[in-house]
Write a protein that holds these residues in place. Structure first.
Motif, PDB file in Angstrom:
ATOM      1  N   SER A   1       0.914   6.649   6.109  1.00 25.34           N
ATOM      2  CA  SER A   1       0.514   6.994   7.239  1.00 25.34           C
ATOM      3  C   SER A   1       1.298   8.668   7.605  1.00 25.34           C
ATOM      4  O   SER A   1       1.362   8.655   8.903  1.00 25.34           O
ATOM      5  CB  SER A   1       1.266   5.892   8.145  1.00 25.34           C
ATOM      6  OG  SER A   1       0.444   4.705   8.312  1.00 25.34           O
TER       7      SER A   1
ATOM      8  N   ILE B   1      -4.258   9.679   0.932  1.00 19.22           N
ATOM      9  CA  ILE B   1      -4.927   8.282   1.185  1.00 19.22           C
ATOM     10  C   ILE B   1      -3.849   7.191   0.918  1.00 19.22           C
ATOM     11  O   ILE B   1      -3.230   7.138  -0.016  1.00 19.22           O
ATOM     12  CB  ILE B   1      -5.984   8.121   0.064  1.00 19.22           C
ATOM     13  CG1 ILE B   1      -7.064   9.176   0.510  1.00 19.22           C
ATOM     14  CG2 ILE B   1      -6.455   6.693  -0.044  1.00 19.22           C
ATOM     15  CD1 ILE B   1      -8.332   9.187  -0.529  1.00 19.22           C
ATOM     16  N   GLY B   2      -3.831   6.245   1.859  1.00 17.89           N
ATOM     17  CA  GLY B   2      -3.039   4.924   1.866  1.00 17.89           C
ATOM     18  C   GLY B   2      -1.442   5.542   2.672  1.00 17.89           C
ATOM     19  O   GLY B   2      -0.811   4.445   2.698  1.00 17.89           O
TER      20      GLY B   2
ATOM     21  N   PRO C   1       0.706  -1.103  -0.083  1.00 18.69           N
ATOM     22  CA  PRO C   1       0.123  -0.022   0.033  1.00 18.69           C
ATOM     23  C   PRO C   1       0.915   1.222   0.067  1.00 18.69           C
ATOM     24  O   PRO C   1       1.888   1.146   0.383  1.00 18.69           O
ATOM     25  CB  PRO C   1      -0.691  -0.199   1.374  1.00 18.69           C
ATOM     26  CG  PRO C   1      -0.642  -1.477   1.809  1.00 18.69           C
ATOM     27  CD  PRO C   1       0.590  -1.967   1.130  1.00 18.69           C
TER      28      PRO C   1
ATOM     29  N   THR D   1     -13.110   8.996   2.644  1.00 24.78           N
ATOM     30  CA  THR D   1     -11.855   8.866   3.345  1.00 24.78           C
ATOM     31  C   THR D   1     -12.163   9.112   4.876  1.00 24.78           C
ATOM     32  O   THR D   1     -12.703   9.986   5.525  1.00 24.78           O
ATOM     33  CB  THR D   1     -11.139  10.105   2.922  1.00 24.78           C
ATOM     34  OG1 THR D   1     -11.120  10.305   1.325  1.00 24.78           O
ATOM     35  CG2 THR D   1      -9.574  10.171   3.376  1.00 24.78           C
TER      36      THR D   1
ATOM     37  N   ALA E   1      -4.087  -0.670   5.869  1.00 23.04           N
ATOM     38  CA  ALA E   1      -5.253  -0.563   4.779  1.00 23.04           C
ATOM     39  C   ALA E   1      -5.954  -2.009   4.899  1.00 23.04           C
ATOM     40  O   ALA E   1      -6.993  -2.134   4.466  1.00 23.04           O
ATOM     41  CB  ALA E   1      -4.854  -0.084   3.656  1.00 23.04           C
ATOM     42  N   SER E   2      -5.099  -3.227   5.084  1.00 30.10           N
ATOM     43  CA  SER E   2      -5.924  -4.262   4.920  1.00 30.10           C
ATOM     44  C   SER E   2      -6.122  -4.860   6.119  1.00 30.10           C
ATOM     45  O   SER E   2      -6.772  -6.155   6.209  1.00 30.10           O
ATOM     46  CB  SER E   2      -4.373  -5.342   4.191  1.00 30.10           C
ATOM     47  OG  SER E   2      -3.497  -5.718   5.011  1.00 30.10           O
TER      48      SER E   2
ATOM     49  N   GLN F   1     -11.631  -4.075   9.099  1.00 25.52           N
ATOM     50  CA  GLN F   1     -12.449  -2.937   9.799  1.00 25.52           C
ATOM     51  C   GLN F   1     -13.546  -3.044  10.384  1.00 25.52           C
ATOM     52  O   GLN F   1     -14.535  -3.960   9.579  1.00 25.52           O
ATOM     53  CB  GLN F   1     -12.785  -1.990   8.439  1.00 25.52           C
ATOM     54  CG  GLN F   1     -11.532  -1.664   7.590  1.00 25.52           C
ATOM     55  CD  GLN F   1     -11.732  -1.335   5.840  1.00 25.52           C
ATOM     56  OE1 GLN F   1     -12.813  -1.447   5.570  1.00 25.52           O
ATOM     57  NE2 GLN F   1     -10.777  -0.774   5.474  1.00 25.52           N
TER      58      GLN F   1
ATOM     59  N   PRO G   1      -2.863   4.608   8.080  1.00 33.57           N
ATOM     60  CA  PRO G   1      -2.976   5.665   6.971  1.00 33.57           C
ATOM     61  C   PRO G   1      -4.408   6.159   6.835  1.00 33.57           C
ATOM     62  O   PRO G   1      -5.062   5.588   7.284  1.00 33.57           O
ATOM     63  CB  PRO G   1      -2.627   4.771   5.814  1.00 33.57           C
ATOM     64  CG  PRO G   1      -2.852   3.271   6.114  1.00 33.57           C
ATOM     65  CD  PRO G   1      -2.573   3.373   7.870  1.00 33.57           C
TER      66      PRO G   1
ATOM     67  N   GLN H   1      -7.494   6.298   4.765  1.00 33.31           N
ATOM     68  CA  GLN H   1      -7.914   5.245   3.806  1.00 33.31           C
ATOM     69  C   GLN H   1      -9.518   5.498   3.424  1.00 33.31           C
ATOM     70  O   GLN H   1     -10.102   5.968   4.027  1.00 33.31           O
ATOM     71  CB  GLN H   1      -7.549   3.803   4.458  1.00 33.31           C
ATOM     72  CG  GLN H   1      -8.357   3.514   5.748  1.00 33.31           C
ATOM     73  CD  GLN H   1      -7.869   2.217   6.540  1.00 33.31           C
ATOM     74  OE1 GLN H   1      -8.063   1.335   6.164  1.00 33.31           O
ATOM     75  NE2 GLN H   1      -6.864   2.801   7.203  1.00 33.31           N
TER      76      GLN H   1
END
Length: 249
Positions: free
Chosen positions: A109, A106-107, A32, A131, A39-40, A43, A123, A125
């Motif tokens: 940190s 975006i993406g 990323p 966003t 990001a993976s 969530q 990050p 995201q």
């Protein structure tokens, strides 16, 4: 025999040729932006309440990612009085307040705070085309105090002269009485009622401003009082003798 050996050699060569691209593919997996794998991460939609100086902050949704609270940047930033912008070509978010400017990609940190690079816990995201950013970072970088009440799962944001508010007070229901029958609190404070008896109790304001559920043994419920005044209350099942008063200043 020679034919068998030749066939084995050819077969081995083919397997080796196939294995090399596969191994190469494993190591060429793109990272990323910003080099973060957050990001993976999973969530999880959050059920936390977010308040600003005691009043609910209007957010459509928020998420917990690696136990950190992420919020939609535009609604959150505008909620704390900041101006926002977005540059689609570079996927850069800009937040400005009180002469301070923060830029987030975006993406990534990494955050740019008035030209200084700062590393966030995760990050910025995209989630459902919106966003999301780390709530504590975005609040504290603009001088907003963040207080967390684990009993009520409430994130209290406190700004300016109100930074003395949003305290939490605890009142137990025990021995058919409220542990603090007459307390004084700051406007915006949260009062947590907890039942310590084997029978059910609740807390009901005489003016109807709050009304907790009937709480069983060990159960809690909180109320937040934002308006100054005197709030007298009682327990419905035992209203003749189980009473209290909260003064909000």
């Amino acid at each position: 025999m020679k034919k068998h050996i030749a066939a084995w050699i050819i077969g081995s060569s083919l397997l080796a040729a196939l294995a090399v691209p596969a191994a190469a593919a494993d190591h060429s997996m793109p990272m990323p932006m910003g080099g973060s794998l957050m990001a993976s991460a999973e969530q999880v939609k959050s059920d936390m309440t977010i308040t600003l100086n005691g009043s609910p902050l209007a957010l459509d949704e928020s998420y917990l990612i690696d136990d950190s609270l992420f919020v939609p940047y535009r609604a959150f930033a505008e909620g704390i009085g900041a101006e926002v912008g977005y540059e689609a070509s570079s996927q850069t978010v800009t937040v400005t307040k009180g002469g301070k400017t923060v830029k987030l990609s975006i993406g990534s940190s990494a955050a740019d705070v008035d030209g200084t690079q700062v590393t966030m816990v995760g990050p910025a995201q995209l989630i459902n085309s919106t966003t999301f950013v780390h709530s504590r970072f975005l609040a504290e970088v603009f001088g907003v105090t963040v207080q967390y009440d684990s009993a009520t799962r409430t994130v209290n944001l406190v700004t300016g002269s109100d930074q003395s508010v949003a305290k939490t007070y605890y009142i137990n229901m025990q021995g058919f009485a409220f542990s603090d029958t007459d307390i004084t609190v700051e406007a915006g404070s949260t009062i947590v009622f907890t039942n310590k008896d084997a029978v059910k109790h609740n807390a009901v304001a005489d003016d109807g401003s709050f009304h907790t559920a009937l709480l069983g043994a060990g159960e809690s419920e909180s109320v937040t009082l934002t308006q100054p005044g005197v709030y007298t209350y009682f327990c419905e099942p035992h209203k003749d003798f189980m009473k209290g008063k909260i003064t909000v200043k």
